[in-house]
Write a protein that holds these residues in place. Structure first.
Motif, PDB file in Angstrom:
ATOM      1  N   GLN A  76      36.149  31.196  38.035  1.00  0.00           N
ATOM      2  CA  GLN A  76      37.100  32.106  38.674  1.00  0.00           C
ATOM      3  C   GLN A  76      38.134  32.629  37.670  1.00  0.00           C
ATOM      4  N   GLU A  77      38.482  31.817  36.661  1.00  0.00           N
ATOM      5  CA  GLU A  77      39.399  32.298  35.612  1.00  0.00           C
ATOM      6  C   GLU A  77      38.779  33.476  34.866  1.00  0.00           C
ATOM      7  N   VAL A  78      37.494  33.325  34.541  1.00  0.00           N
ATOM      8  CA  VAL A  78      36.793  34.423  33.848  1.00  0.00           C
ATOM      9  C   VAL A  78      36.735  35.651  34.762  1.00  0.00           C
ATOM     10  N   ILE A  79      36.432  35.409  36.030  1.00  0.00           N
ATOM     11  CA  ILE A  79      36.352  36.518  36.992  1.00  0.00           C
ATOM     12  C   ILE A  79      37.713  37.211  37.103  1.00  0.00           C
ATOM     13  N   ASN A  80      38.783  36.403  37.146  1.00  0.00           N
ATOM     14  CA  ASN A  80      40.136  36.984  37.217  1.00  0.00           C
ATOM     15  C   ASN A  80      40.421  37.888  36.035  1.00  0.00           C
ATOM     16  N   SER A  81      40.025  37.444  34.845  1.00  0.00           N
ATOM     17  CA  SER A  81      40.402  38.222  33.659  1.00  0.00           C
ATOM     18  C   SER A  81      39.465  39.401  33.434  1.00  0.00           C
ATOM     19  N   SER A  82      38.301  39.421  34.056  1.00  0.00           N
ATOM     20  CA  SER A  82      37.420  40.593  33.862  1.00  0.00           C
ATOM     21  C   SER A  82      36.941  41.192  35.179  1.00  0.00           C
ATOM     22  N   ALA A 131      38.380  40.953  47.875  1.00  0.00           N
ATOM     23  CA  ALA A 131      38.741  41.774  46.725  1.00  0.00           C
ATOM     24  C   ALA A 131      39.786  42.796  47.126  1.00  0.00           C
ATOM     25  N   VAL A 132      40.658  43.112  46.183  1.00  0.00           N
ATOM     26  CA  VAL A 132      41.547  44.264  46.327  1.00  0.00           C
ATOM     27  C   VAL A 132      41.205  45.171  45.154  1.00  0.00           C
ATOM     28  N   ILE A 133      40.722  46.350  45.472  1.00  0.00           N
ATOM     29  CA  ILE A 133      40.330  47.286  44.419  1.00  0.00           C
ATOM     30  C   ILE A 133      41.339  48.427  44.426  1.00  0.00           C
ATOM     31  N   ARG A 134      42.081  48.536  43.321  1.00  0.00           N
ATOM     32  CA  ARG A 134      43.190  49.489  43.264  1.00  0.00           C
ATOM     33  C   ARG A 134      42.781  50.746  42.502  1.00  0.00           C
ATOM     34  N   LYS A 135      42.976  51.870  43.154  1.00  0.00           N
ATOM     35  CA  LYS A 135      42.725  53.173  42.537  1.00  0.00           C
ATOM     36  C   LYS A 135      41.308  53.289  42.010  1.00  0.00           C
ATOM     37  N   ASN A 154      37.608  43.997  36.737  1.00  0.00           N
ATOM     38  CA  ASN A 154      37.156  45.394  36.707  1.00  0.00           C
ATOM     39  C   ASN A 154      35.804  45.545  36.028  1.00  0.00           C
ATOM     40  N   ASP A 155      35.604  44.813  34.912  1.00  0.00           N
ATOM     41  CA  ASP A 155      34.310  44.883  34.222  1.00  0.00           C
ATOM     42  C   ASP A 155      33.195  44.431  35.160  1.00  0.00           C
ATOM     43  N   ILE A 156      33.463  43.361  35.907  1.00  0.00           N
ATOM     44  CA  ILE A 156      32.457  42.843  36.842  1.00  0.00           C
ATOM     45  C   ILE A 156      32.187  43.867  37.945  1.00  0.00           C
ATOM     46  N   LEU A 157      33.265  44.441  38.485  1.00  0.00           N
ATOM     47  CA  LEU A 157      33.090  45.421  39.562  1.00  0.00           C
ATOM     48  C   LEU A 157      32.330  46.657  39.078  1.00  0.00           C
ATOM     49  N   LEU A 158      32.582  47.077  37.825  1.00  0.00           N
ATOM     50  CA  LEU A 158      31.839  48.218  37.289  1.00  0.00           C
ATOM     51  C   LEU A 158      30.366  47.855  37.120  1.00  0.00           C
ATOM     52  N   GLU A 159      30.115  46.590  36.754  1.00  0.00           N
ATOM     53  CA  GLU A 159      28.750  46.116  36.520  1.00  0.00           C
ATOM     54  C   GLU A 159      27.955  45.965  37.834  1.00  0.00           C
ATOM     55  N   ILE A 160      28.585  45.370  38.846  1.00  0.00           N
ATOM     56  CA  ILE A 160      27.843  45.078  40.092  1.00  0.00           C
ATOM     57  C   ILE A 160      28.105  46.105  41.192  1.00  0.00           C
ATOM     58  N   ILE A 199      37.539  52.710  37.934  1.00  0.00           N
ATOM     59  CA  ILE A 199      38.648  51.954  38.525  1.00  0.00           C
ATOM     60  C   ILE A 199      39.843  52.050  37.582  1.00  0.00           C
ATOM     61  N   LYS A 200      40.967  52.558  38.121  1.00  0.00           N
ATOM     62  CA  LYS A 200      42.109  52.924  37.273  1.00  0.00           C
ATOM     63  C   LYS A 200      43.152  51.816  37.125  1.00  0.00           C
ATOM     64  N   GLU A 201      43.133  50.836  38.023  1.00  0.00           N
ATOM     65  CA  GLU A 201      44.094  49.729  37.899  1.00  0.00           C
ATOM     66  C   GLU A 201      43.355  48.413  38.039  1.00  0.00           C
ATOM     67  N   LYS A 202      44.058  47.323  37.746  1.00  0.00           N
ATOM     68  CA  LYS A 202      43.409  46.024  37.767  1.00  0.00           C
ATOM     69  C   LYS A 202      43.105  45.575  39.199  1.00  0.00           C
ATOM     70  N   SER A 203      41.891  45.118  39.402  1.00  0.00           N
ATOM     71  CA  SER A 203      41.470  44.643  40.724  1.00  0.00           C
ATOM     72  C   SER A 203      41.600  43.129  40.808  1.00  0.00           C
ATOM     73  N   ASP A 204      41.663  42.637  42.045  1.00  0.00           N
ATOM     74  CA  ASP A 204      41.540  41.192  42.300  1.00  0.00           C
ATOM     75  C   ASP A 204      40.170  40.950  42.907  1.00  0.00           C
ATOM     76  N   LEU A 205      39.511  39.908  42.441  1.00  0.00           N
ATOM     77  CA  LEU A 205      38.190  39.572  42.968  1.00  0.00           C
ATOM     78  C   LEU A 205      38.120  38.061  43.055  1.00  0.00           C
ATOM     79  N   ASN A 206      37.885  37.562  44.251  1.00  0.00           N
ATOM     80  CA  ASN A 206      37.936  36.122  44.450  1.00  0.00           C
ATOM     81  C   ASN A 206      36.735  35.612  45.244  1.00  0.00           C
ATOM     82  N   PHE A 207      35.988  34.702  44.634  1.00  0.00           N
ATOM     83  CA  PHE A 207      34.853  34.073  45.312  1.00  0.00           C
ATOM     84  C   PHE A 207      35.242  32.651  45.683  1.00  0.00           C
ATOM     85  N   GLU A 208      35.159  32.329  46.973  1.00  0.00           N
ATOM     86  CA  GLU A 208      35.421  30.946  47.390  1.00  0.00           C
ATOM     87  C   GLU A 208      34.139  30.124  47.280  1.00  0.00           C
TER      88      GLU A 208
END
Ligand SMILES: *[C@@H]1O[C@H](CO)[C@@H](O)[C@H](O)[C@H]1NC(C)=O
Ligand SMILES: *[C@@H]1O[C@H](CO)[C@@H](O)[C@H](O)[C@H]1NC(C)=O
Length: 240
Positions: free
Chosen positions: A196-202, A137-141, A204-210, A173-182
Motif C-alpha cells: 500500500q505504501e508503494v501504491i500510495n506513492s505511485s 479511490a479519489v481521482i482528482r482532475k 497516478n502511475d497505477i491508474l494510468l496503467e490499469i 490525471i492532473k493531480e495526485k489521486s488516492d488509491l486504497n486496497f483493503e
C-alpha cells in the motif's frame, strides 16, 4: 383502474418526450464554441441527476456491475463499482465540426470518488500483488478527451437528430489521486502495508496503467446517455 392510470401516464410521458421545449438548454450556433461549452456546462448537473423523461438514469453515482481490467500480467476484477462526482464535471472544450466527416470533441475534467470490490493477483507496475476486498479511490482532475463522428437521423418525431456513430477517448490525471486496497495479501499486515505504501506513492502511475477498461466503461455509459439525449431532443432545439 390501475391500467387506465398507467395508460394516462404513458400518454403524458410520451407526449412530454415528443414535445420540443427543453427549458434548460441554451441554443448556440454550431461554430460558437464558447456558447456550446457554456450550454454543456449548464446541462451536466441536470444530466447527472437523471432525466427520466428521456430515459436518462441518474449518474450520481454511476454504478458499474463489473469491470474486468485483467491483462497478461495481472488479474484485476472490480465489481459493484460506484462512481460519484459526475455532476461536478467541468466542460473544458466542446466542439462540433459540420464539415465532412462530421466530428466532435468533448474535453471534460472530473474529480470522482470510487468505491467497489476488487480481486487482484499478479503484477501491478513492478509490484507483485494479491488481494480481495474493498477498493476506494479519489481521482482528482481526470481529463477525458473524447473524439468521434456524428451523423443526422430522422427521429420518430419526424425531426432531425444528432446520432453519435463512433468515438474513442484518452485520459490524463492532473493531480495526485488516492488509491486504497483493503485486505491486500489476505490481511497480511507486513506485506499489505509495504504494497500500500508503494501504491500510495505511485497512485497516478497505477491508474494510468490499469485505468483504460474503467474509463472505457465510464465513457460508454456517458455516451449512451448523451445518445438518448440527442435522440430525444431535436437538433433545432440545440443549434440555431
Ligand atoms: C458562425 O456562423 C454564422 C452563420 O452560420 C455566422 O453568421 C457567424 O459570423 C459565425 N461566427 C463565427 C464566430 O465564426
Ligand atoms: C496511504 O495513504 C492514505 C491516505 O490516502 C493513508 O491514510 C494511509 O495510511 C497510507 N498507507 C500507507 C501504508 O502508507
Amino acid at each position: 383502474m390501475y391500467n387506465l392510470f398507467s395508460l394516462i401516464c404513458l400518454y403524458a410521458f410520451g407526449h412530454l418526450a415528443s414535445s420540443t421545449s427543453v427549458p434548460f438548454i441554451t441554443k448556440c450556433n454550431l461554430n460558437d464554441s464558447k456558447c456550446i461549452k457554456k450550454s454543456t456546462q449548464a446541462v451536466i448537473p441536470i444530466f447527472a441527476n437523471g432525466i427520466p423523461d428521456m430515459g436518462i438514469e441518474s449518474l450520481e453515482p454511476m454504478e458499474l456491475k463489473k469491470v474486468d481490467a485483467s491483462t497478461s500480467n495481472l488479474k484485476l476484477i472490480v465489481t459493484d463499482l460506484s462512481i460519484a462526482g459526475i455532476k461536478n464535471c467541468i466542460a473544458k472544450k466542446i466542439q462540433f465540426d459540420d464539415s465532412k466527416p462530421t466530428k466532435f470533441l468533448f474535453k471534460i475534467e472530473c474529480t470522482a470518488d470510487l468505491k467497489g470490490n476488487y480481486e487482484m493477483n499478479g503484477q501491478l507496475l513492478i509490484l507483485p500483488i494479491q488481494g480481495k476486498g474493498r477498493v476506494t479511490a479519489v481521482i482528482r482532475k481526470i481529463v477525458f478527451t473524447i473524439t468521434g463522428e456524428y451523423g443526422k437521423i430522422t427521429g420518430k418525431d419526424g425531426e432531425t437528430h444528432w446520432d453519435i456513430t463512433n468515438w474513442k477517448h484518452t485520459f490524463d490525471i492532473k493531480e495526485k489521486s488516492d488509491l486504497n486496497f483493503e485486505n491486500l495479501f489476505n490481511g497480511n499486515e507486513v506485506l499489505g502495508k509495504t504494497a500500500q505504501e508503494v501504491i500510495n506513492s505511485s497512485a497516478n502511475d497505477i491508474l494510468l496503467e490499469i485505468g483504460m477498461p474503467f474509463t472505457t466503461a465510464f465513457i460508454t455509459n456517458i455516451i449512451s446517455n448523451v445518445q438518448k439525449f440527442f435522440h430525444t431532443v431535436p437538433l433545432k432545439e440545440l443549434i440555431n
